[in-house]
Scaffold this active site. Structure first.
Site, PDB file in Angstrom:
ATOM      1  N   ARG A   1      10.866  -1.438  21.667  1.00 45.12           N
ATOM      2  CA  ARG A   1      11.113  -2.878  21.769  1.00 45.12           C
ATOM      3  C   ARG A   1      10.679  -3.553  20.466  1.00 45.12           C
ATOM      4  O   ARG A   1       9.587  -3.276  19.955  1.00 45.12           O
ATOM      5  CB  ARG A   1      10.299  -3.408  22.944  1.00 45.12           C
TER       6      ARG A   1
ATOM      7  N   GLY B   1       0.815  -1.199   0.000  1.00 46.38           N
ATOM      8  CA  GLY B   1       0.000   0.000   0.000  1.00 46.38           C
ATOM      9  C   GLY B   1       0.857   1.261   0.000  1.00 46.38           C
ATOM     10  O   GLY B   1       0.679   2.139  -0.811  1.00 46.38           O
TER      11      GLY B   1
ATOM     12  N   THR C   1       3.352  -6.377   5.700  1.00 45.41           N
ATOM     13  CA  THR C   1       4.292  -5.975   6.732  1.00 45.41           C
ATOM     14  C   THR C   1       4.649  -7.103   7.688  1.00 45.41           C
ATOM     15  O   THR C   1       5.664  -7.040   8.364  1.00 45.41           O
ATOM     16  CB  THR C   1       3.671  -4.855   7.584  1.00 45.41           C
TER      17      THR C   1
ATOM     18  N   GLY D   1       7.301   1.254  10.390  1.00 43.09           N
ATOM     19  CA  GLY D   1       6.991   1.045   8.975  1.00 43.09           C
ATOM     20  C   GLY D   1       7.552   2.099   8.054  1.00 43.09           C
ATOM     21  O   GLY D   1       7.704   1.849   6.859  1.00 43.09           O
ATOM     22  N   GLU D   2       7.833   3.275   8.576  1.00 38.57           N
ATOM     23  CA  GLU D   2       8.157   4.386   7.686  1.00 38.57           C
ATOM     24  C   GLU D   2       9.539   4.985   7.899  1.00 38.57           C
ATOM     25  O   GLU D   2      10.093   5.599   6.986  1.00 38.57           O
ATOM     26  CB  GLU D   2       7.088   5.475   7.842  1.00 38.57           C
TER      27      GLU D   2
ATOM     28  N   GLN E   1      11.027  -4.791   7.153  1.00 35.27           N
ATOM     29  CA  GLN E   1      10.367  -3.502   6.987  1.00 35.27           C
ATOM     30  C   GLN E   1      11.376  -2.382   6.793  1.00 35.27           C
ATOM     31  O   GLN E   1      11.209  -1.507   5.951  1.00 35.27           O
ATOM     32  CB  GLN E   1       9.542  -3.186   8.242  1.00 35.27           C
TER      33      GLN E   1
ATOM     34  N   ASN F   1       9.465  -8.583  16.339  1.00 34.64           N
ATOM     35  CA  ASN F   1       9.953  -9.706  15.536  1.00 34.64           C
ATOM     36  C   ASN F   1      11.110  -9.192  14.686  1.00 34.64           C
ATOM     37  O   ASN F   1      10.887  -8.521  13.670  1.00 34.64           O
ATOM     38  CB  ASN F   1       8.812 -10.241  14.660  1.00 34.64           C
ATOM     39  N   PRO F   2      12.341  -9.471  15.111  1.00 34.82           N
ATOM     40  CA  PRO F   2      13.484  -8.859  14.423  1.00 34.82           C
ATOM     41  C   PRO F   2      13.584  -9.234  12.946  1.00 34.82           C
ATOM     42  O   PRO F   2      14.047  -8.432  12.136  1.00 34.82           O
ATOM     43  CB  PRO F   2      14.704  -9.364  15.206  1.00 34.82           C
TER      44      PRO F   2
HETATM   45 MO1  MOS Z   1       1.188   5.452   5.487  1.00 35.49          MO
HETATM   46  S1  MOS Z   1       2.191   6.533   4.231  1.00 35.49           S
HETATM   47  O1  MOS Z   1       1.301   6.010   6.975  1.00 35.49           O
HETATM   48  O2  MOS Z   1      -0.015   4.614   4.874  1.00 35.49           O
END
Ligand code: MOS
Length: 707
Positions: free
Chosen positions: A585, A239, A468, A660-661, A595, A588-589
């Site tokens: 923390r 996404g 993800t 995630g970002e 990611q 899951n490494p």
């Molecule tokens: Mo996102 S760019 O936080 O879906």
């Protein structure tokens, strides 16, 4: 908040993703794969002009073609509720086929519905559209006459200290413009939906980042109760923000299904994903930084502009890092919005922070260059002890650990600071670094957990796994919260019927869903002494979340890059990339590293390749395909190392933060700074194309306004 349960160890273990076997065997069903009887197929027709009105849509030929059920356009489409909106209010980008106005090239203007997808496509090609064309404005720049202050819905602008006095007192002032292009999310799976109505309820299997929020928007558009809208999105092929909203596929699918009384499937073509969904807007950023001779920053002024559509409010929040990363007596931010006749933008991985940190961290590197200081040392000298603008303590700030550990692993100490100091044969070699922060937190969600009669547990949460590994991470969180092994936990996600939940966005999915799961597990454990099985406990975190800021809650990173530049061809290759991250923390490494590496590849791709190019004559994207819009492929990507410094988020019941970002933000600046080190020339406009390396005066190559 619950006290953390002593971890039996599912959190922290590197487990592969649960649905992996389904995906690699083709068993996982995506939005266009779900079998539905009596299915009809819709094909989008999009505007070929950037501004104007539809004069006529002649469907005579199209309607006579085999299999065609009909053509929906503004003259015959069902009416939608004009008040339906997004976070900011009413959103005109949702109001498809409601009038004859063309607000941007790529706007859906008709939908052809037929028995098969091929028949619908053939009929779409036979539609004759004509327009009253009006002059469009795509003239994006900070000084555009329509430029206005950006929304402050995400927080007030900074204006601390006396900026002019601090700049005047500075030994060195860097004042430069940085530019990033319009970019496309380019998720692997194109936007797709299968939609039907049954006894007044609306059902959709849709590719999106949050089934619950899509159900809310659909309910608003159709003025119906949300409980009667059922959106599923079990598997989603990426996404990156481009599926955060209620997409045209599901809006048009609901209209066509209502009109023709059949389930309708719509799958966008790759070109339609580019032209009709969303993009990261271009930015044009002024940065001024003043510093003393010893490298102490006196002033930071960040004035970025971004483009948006008048159809909906939007924030490309480029200014956050200027309020977080460095201590300085004067900090001013001025976010500027420029309404143009473009596709309405949407968050794209690391929205704001990614283009914003490219500008800020390039400018900080330029300060180090002018002062003759090591850019690592410059950053270490300006670390704040509290939020530089807010004055709030940081809940956790392990940025210095990221910098020091990254520098050690990368071998930074051996670097010769002078540009053009390394050559290997015909190639120039350079290294660079950049730091980033990214805002972290939590949004309201619900979760239910059932203790089954067989001793297993079923967790139901309206989460989204867009690739993800959320499903796998949440299983571990639930297992630890219940005090059982992850093999005793089954998880259900991706369904609006599972209850209110935040989507996969803002780096807040996993924290928000985990919070609700931990709460539900705490309630369930109190019921487990009783004899009832199955027994269910439900939690809603809405009332538990306190948004009054008491801490700066951020994640941090330091990214190090090594590049080679071929001065004969202008080709830049990234040879090494290392990111050190402080993200709370780690659940899951294995998946977390995936990611972050994925995010860094996206940052590499932004630095060197990605650029939506619009034909100034038509306003249409000239490279709306994956041949012309290059995203980094295997051949572009070196070995990438991503790792974590020990960290724990004290504001989270389990110590988590999102990740995630942050991998995407920070990477482009590290690469651009490495290109400067290799060549001695600053690249202030992304992507760092061959022609920009060969003709490095970037203020005259592309921009007729700075002459
Ligand atoms: Mo996102 S760019 O936080 O879906």
């Amino acid at each position: 908040m619950s006290t953390p349960t002593p971890a039996p160890g599912a959190v922290g273990a590197p487990r592969p993703r649960i649905e992996g076997p389904l995906k690699v065997t083709g068993t996982a069903r995506y939005a266009a794969d779900v079998p539905v009887p009596d299915l009809a197929h819709g094909w989008l027709v999009t505007a070929s002009v950037s501004r104007g009105r539809i004069r006529d849509i002649d469907a005579t030929t199209a309607l006579a073609l085999p299999g065609v059920l009909g053509v929906l356009d503004h003259r015959n489409a069902p009416r939608l509720n004009p008040a339906a909106g997004n976070y900011f209010g009413p959103d005109g980008s949702l109001q498809l086929l409601q009038d004859d106005v063309v607000p941007y090239a790529g706007r859906p203007v008709a939908l052809v519905v037929a028995e098969t997808s091929e028949q619908a496509r053939a009929a779409a090609a036979a539609l004759r559209l004509s327009y009253h064309v009006e002059p469009h404005d795509l003239d994006f720049r900070l000084e555009h006459p329509a430029a206005r202050p950006g929304s402050t819905a995400f927080g007030p602008e900074a204006d601390t200290g006396d900026l002019d006095a601090e700049l005047a007192a500075s030994t060195v002032v860097v004042e430069e413009r940085y530019r990033t292009p319009e970019e496309s999310h380019t998720a692997l799976e194109p936007h797709a939906a299968t939609v039907w109505w049954h006894e007044g309820d609306l059902y959709a299997v849709d590719s999106n980042q949050g089934a619950f929020s899509v159900s809310e928007v659909l309910a608003a558009l159709w003025s119906m109760d949300r409980e009667r809208v059922h959106v599923r999105s079990e598997h989603v092929g990426g996404g990156f923000g481009g599926k955060g909203a209620c997409g045209p596929q599901v809006i048009l699918g609901s209209m066509a299904s209502a009109r023709y009384g059949r389930p309708v499937r719509i799958v966008l073509t790759r070109a339609q994903v580019f032209e009709a969904t969303a993009s990261r807007p271009p930015t044009d950023q002024l940065v001024r930084i003043g510093a003393d001779a010893d490298g102490r920053l006196r002033a930071i002024h960040h004035r970025p502009a971004y483009a948006l559509s008048p159809l909906a409010e939007y924030i490309e929040w480029c200014t956050e890092q200027a309020k977080i990363l460095y201590a300085a007596p004067a900090i001013r931010t001025q976010l500027t919005a420029v309404p143009l006749d473009i596709l309405p933008p949407a968050s794209m991985r690391g929205p704001g922070a990614t283009p914003g940190s490219f500008a800020l961290e390039s400018a900080v590197d330029e300060v180090a260059e002018r002062l003759g200081l090591d850019p690592l040392e410059l950053r270490l000298r300006n670390q704040p002890t509290v939020g530089p603008v807010s004055g709030l303590p940081f809940s956790s700030r392990r940025l210095v650990s990221c910098l020091r550990e990254g520098a050690r692993r990368f071998g930074w100490a051996a670097r010769d600071r002078r540009p053009r100091s390394r050559r290997e044969g015909p190639l120039l070699v350079g290294t660079g670094l950049a730091t980033t922060s990214f805002s972290a937190g939590v949004f309201p969600s619900t979760a239910s957990i059932t203790a089954e009669a067989d001793g297993t547990f079923t967790v139901a949460v309206g989460a989204s796994d867009i690739g993800t590994g959320a499903r796998t991470a949440l299983t571990a969180v639930a297992a630890d919260a219940l005090g059982v092994g992850p093999e005793q936990v089954r998880i259900r996600i991706g369904d609006s019927d599972l209850g209110m939940a935040w989507g996969a966005g803002g780096s807040r999915g996993t924290t928000s869903w985990s919070f609700a799961i931990v709460e539900a597990a705490g309630k369930l454990r109190e019921k487990l002494d009783g004899p009832d099985r199955p027994v269910t406990a439900t939690a809603d975190t809405t009332a538990l979340i306190d948004y009054r800021p008491q801490r700066e809650r951020q994640t941090f990173s330091a990214v190090f890059a090594e590049v080679t530049v071929d001065p004969a061809t202008g080709e830049v290759r990234v040879r090494r990339l290392l990111g050190m991250f402080a993200v709370g923390r780690v659940i899951n490494p294995l998946l977390a590293r995936g990611q972050l590496v994925g995010g860094m590849i996206m940052g590499l791709s932004m630095a060197l390749h990605e650029e939506s190019v619009r034909d100034p004559r038509t306003g249409r994207q000239a490279n709306a395909d994956l041949a012309g819009y290059h995203i980094a492929s295997h051949a572009d990507v070196p070995e990438i190392e991503a790792d974590f410094v020990p960290d724990y988020e004290p504001q989270d019941p389990s110590g988590f933060n999102g990740l995630g970002e942050i991998g995407t933000a920070g990477t482009a600046a590290a690469i651009a700074n490495a290109v400067w080190h290799a060549t001695g020339t600053r690249q202030r406009t992304l992507p760092i194309r061959l022609d920009r390396v060969l003709e490095p005066d970037d203020t005259t190559v592309d921009d007729p306004h700075v002459a």
